[in-house]
Design an enzyme around this catalytic site. Structure first.
Site, PDB file in Angstrom:
ATOM      1  N   ASP A   8       8.379  10.761  -1.298  1.00  0.00           N
ATOM      2  CA  ASP A   8       7.203  11.569  -0.973  1.00  0.00           C
ATOM      3  C   ASP A   8       6.909  12.572  -2.092  1.00  0.00           C
ATOM      4  OD1 ASP A   8       5.085  12.361   0.608  1.00  0.00           O
ATOM      5  OD2 ASP A   8       6.268  13.410   2.085  1.00  0.00           O
TER       6      ASP A   8
ATOM      7  N   HIS B 219       4.667  18.572   1.968  1.00  0.00           N
ATOM      8  CA  HIS B 219       4.739  17.406   2.829  1.00  0.00           C
ATOM      9  C   HIS B 219       6.133  16.784   2.801  1.00  0.00           C
ATOM     10  CE1 HIS B 219       3.815  13.282   4.315  1.00  0.00           C
ATOM     11  NE2 HIS B 219       2.984  13.948   5.087  1.00  0.00           N
TER      12      HIS B 219
ATOM     13  N   SER C  88       3.819  11.257  10.013  1.00  0.00           N
ATOM     14  CA  SER C  88       4.788  11.547   8.954  1.00  0.00           C
ATOM     15  C   SER C  88       6.022  12.189   9.565  1.00  0.00           C
ATOM     16  CB  SER C  88       4.184  12.492   7.913  1.00  0.00           C
ATOM     17  OG  SER C  88       3.226  11.850   7.135  1.00  0.00           O
TER      18      SER C  88
END
Length: 420
Positions: A72, A108, A271
């Site tokens: 990621d 994230h 996610s």
């Protein structure tokens, strides 16, 4: 409704966000409420941990000895939540910024890694940085070579579980993914890794995106706080399992401190659900070290809570149940991945679990506080507020220019959506 897990910049409730055209939804909440006070994120997110019955097996295992790769935006080098966690150095495939996987300007990757640790507090996280920021993902025209290289690197460097919390949406008549994408994911599966991907946050999509759509991958949709299907799920026959996707609280990377940085943000999305399912997979592998990835998957899907509905396009085989997956005694063993293979058959990538890895991940667990001090010395992080603001304005201006250029390429057949 809390926006999907996205760029963690707290703003006052109801405030207009000028950069909305450049990024995905941003969680909105009063910044003062989540600023300097350190929170117990296990208590704050207890609903999600309880929903998958993770704490029920912590007396047996908390995931120790298992490495979960998060492919990621990297993971924060400094945050109170991460100080006692097992975080490897990882690897960055982003060459445009600081070449480190312990550098996350977006949040994230840090959020997804935290979700893994919510389920498996003693698992080891292997950060693989393939995206720099939300905006860069949003501007991408498809999964590219650095993503494929990152997946392969994680497979060669000790991952037992791999979480891929981003999606590629195919458009137009030709919806076939790049052969290199299929081969990279197959490579990880052939290396005996449980591969997990977020299923997407857009109920308007007419198909589950890549790589969640690939055979052999655990495609994860979301549940709300009541255990029902999350309203923003992308649905389809490829969905395999569900995990908590409703509003949770995550750590914000501490990059440049002026003494007023917020420590947490709240967001929702698949996610986070994929991270929690990744943690559950780590619990199963830690409790049953003799099982290969195929049989870990078998345990996860056969013990999931389907509410008596059987497999559905909304929740797959059902909500993951970590306790049942760890403790079940009547799970039939399998010889191959029960979900199939991206390239059609086992070993199609030429890899095998018995191969000697090309390189080894660092076994040294990073001390977050020490690493932060080193990073400050190396990067000159004593920026003045004026300099920081200037840099931020330049980045926004550059992003606008890139967006204007790439908007003209709207006919591209594929795009990567940032947050699911």
């Amino acid at each position: 409704m809390t926006p999907p897990l996205a760029l963690p910049r707290p703003v006052t409730v109801g405030a207009a966000l000028s950069s909305a055209a450049l990024i995905a939804g941003v969680a909105a909440f009063p910044s003062a409420a989540l600023a300097q006070e350190e929170w117990d994120l296990y208590a704050e997110n207890a609903w999600a941990i309880d929903q998958v019955n993770a704490e029920d097996v912590w007396a047996t295992t908390k995931g120790e000895g298992m490495t979960v790769a998060v492919v990621d935006t990297g993971i924060a080098e400094e945050h109170p939540f991460l100080e006692d966690k097992n975080i490897l150095d990882g690897e960055s495939f982003v060459l445009s910024e600081e070449d480190s996987a312990r550098f996350d300007t977006d949040g994230h990757g840090t959020g997804v890694s935290a979700a893994v640790l919510y389920a498996a507090p003693e698992a080891t996280v292997l950060p693989v940085r393939v995206y720099p920021t939300t905006a860069d993902i949003g501007f991408s025209t498809g999964a590219g070579q650095n993503r494929f290289d990152g997946i392969r690197w994680a497979a060669d460097n000790g991952a037992n579980v791999m979480v891929i919390p981003w999606i590629e949406v195919m458009a137009g008549e030709d919806r076939e993914p790049a052969p290199e994408f299929l081969e990279a994911v197959q490579y990880a599966i052939d290396k005996d890794i449980v591969v997990i991907a977020g299923g997407g946050n857009d109920p308007e999509l007419d198909q589950v995106p890549n790589p969640a759509s690939f055979p052999g991958v655990i495609a994860v949709s979301g549940t709300d706080k009541d255990g029902n299907a999350w309203s923003m799920n992308t649905t389809g026959p490829e969905i395999v399992l569900a995990g908590p996707a409703d509003t949770m609280i995550f750590p914000i990377p501490q990059i440049v401190s002026f003494g007023e940085e917020d420590l947490y943000f709240q967001a929702a999305g698949t996610s986070a659900a994929s991270g929690i399912v990744g943690g559950a997979a780590a619990l199963v592998r830690a409790a049953h070290p003799d099982l290969d990835a195929s049989n870990v998957i078998q345990r996860l899907i056969t013990t999931a809570d389907d509410g008596g509905q059987g497999r559905t396009e909304e929740l797959g085989f059902g909500l993951v149940d970590a306790a049942a997956a760890v403790t079940a005694t009547d799970v039939e063993t399998v010889a191959e991945n029960p979900l199939g293979y991206p390239m059609g058959e086992a070993g199609a990538s030429g890899a095998s679990p018995d191969e000697e890895p090309g390189s080894e991940a660092s076994e040294e667990v990073v001390s977050t506080s020490d690493a932060a001090a080193d990073n400050a010395a190396d990067s000159g992080s004593g920026l003045t507020p004026i300099m920081a603001v200037a840099v931020a304005l330049l980045l926004v201006a550059a992003a606008v220019v890139v967006w204007l250029v790439l908007r003209s390429r709207s006919r591209s057949k594929a795009r990567v959506q940032p947050w699911q």
